[in-house]
Design a protein around this motif. Structure first.
Motif, mmCIF file in Angstrom:
data_model
loop_
_atom_site.group_PDB
_atom_site.id
_atom_site.type_symbol
_atom_site.label_atom_id
_atom_site.label_comp_id
_atom_site.label_asym_id
_atom_site.label_seq_id
_atom_site.Cartn_x
_atom_site.Cartn_y
_atom_site.Cartn_z
ATOM 1 N N VAL A 267 59.331 45.260 33.779
ATOM 2 C CA VAL A 267 58.349 45.175 34.853
ATOM 3 C C VAL A 267 57.600 43.850 34.756
ATOM 4 O O VAL A 267 56.982 43.553 33.732
ATOM 5 N N VAL A 268 57.657 43.079 35.824
ATOM 6 C CA VAL A 268 56.939 41.806 35.891
ATOM 7 C C VAL A 268 55.628 42.051 36.621
ATOM 8 O O VAL A 268 55.605 42.357 37.811
ATOM 9 N N ASP A 269 54.546 41.942 35.876
ATOM 10 C CA ASP A 269 53.185 42.166 36.373
ATOM 11 C C ASP A 269 52.503 40.806 36.391
ATOM 12 O O ASP A 269 52.174 40.256 35.345
ATOM 13 N N ILE A 270 52.331 40.247 37.569
ATOM 14 C CA ILE A 270 51.696 38.931 37.688
ATOM 15 C C ILE A 270 50.317 39.106 38.300
ATOM 16 O O ILE A 270 50.160 39.741 39.343
ATOM 17 N N GLN A 271 49.338 38.567 37.608
ATOM 18 C CA GLN A 271 47.931 38.644 38.037
ATOM 19 C C GLN A 271 47.472 40.094 38.188
ATOM 20 O O GLN A 271 46.637 40.401 39.046
ATOM 21 N N GLY A 272 48.045 41.007 37.397
ATOM 22 C CA GLY A 272 47.632 42.410 37.430
ATOM 23 C C GLY A 272 48.179 43.189 38.611
ATOM 24 O O GLY A 272 47.762 44.318 38.852
ATOM 25 N N TYR A 273 49.142 42.611 39.330
ATOM 26 C CA TYR A 273 49.644 43.279 40.532
ATOM 27 C C TYR A 273 50.940 44.041 40.260
ATOM 28 O O TYR A 273 51.953 43.450 39.888
#
Length: 100
Positions: free
Chosen positions: A67-73
């Motif tokens: 899972v790629v979580d960028i900037q908490g999204y």
């Protein structure tokens, strides 16, 4: 070599491509990626349904998801994918990036 399916928001497709490349070249994963719509073609509901089915099949044949979580999204689709992976006993790896 573990096979993983990368999951994340399509608004971060460029970042996910870089991450997938690094996972394969530096960490020895076999990465099943999303189908990216780089040309920004208009997608029908049938197209979206086919892509969703294909993505879930990738999860089925994977050892886990990345899972790629960028900037908490993490969007609703990725939350559903995480739940599906949990229900099917898949490993879940979270990659968080907060400083772009």
């Amino acid at each position: 070599m573990k096979t993983i399916t990368i999951c994340g928001s399509m608004k971060y497709e460029k970042e996910m491509r870089v991450i997938a490349f690094e996972l394969e070249t530096k960490y020895g994963y076999n990465v099943l990626q999303c189908v990216y719509n780089s040309e920004k073609k208009e997608l029908t509901s049938l197209d979206l349904d086919a892509l969703k089915k294909a993505h879930y099949k990738k999860i089925d044949i994977s050892d886990g998801i990345y899972v790629v979580d960028i900037q908490g999204y993490i969007g609703s689709s990725v939350k559903e994918e995480i739940q599906y992976a949990k229900e099917n006993g898949k490993e879940i790896i979270i990659h968080s990036i907060y400083n772009l």
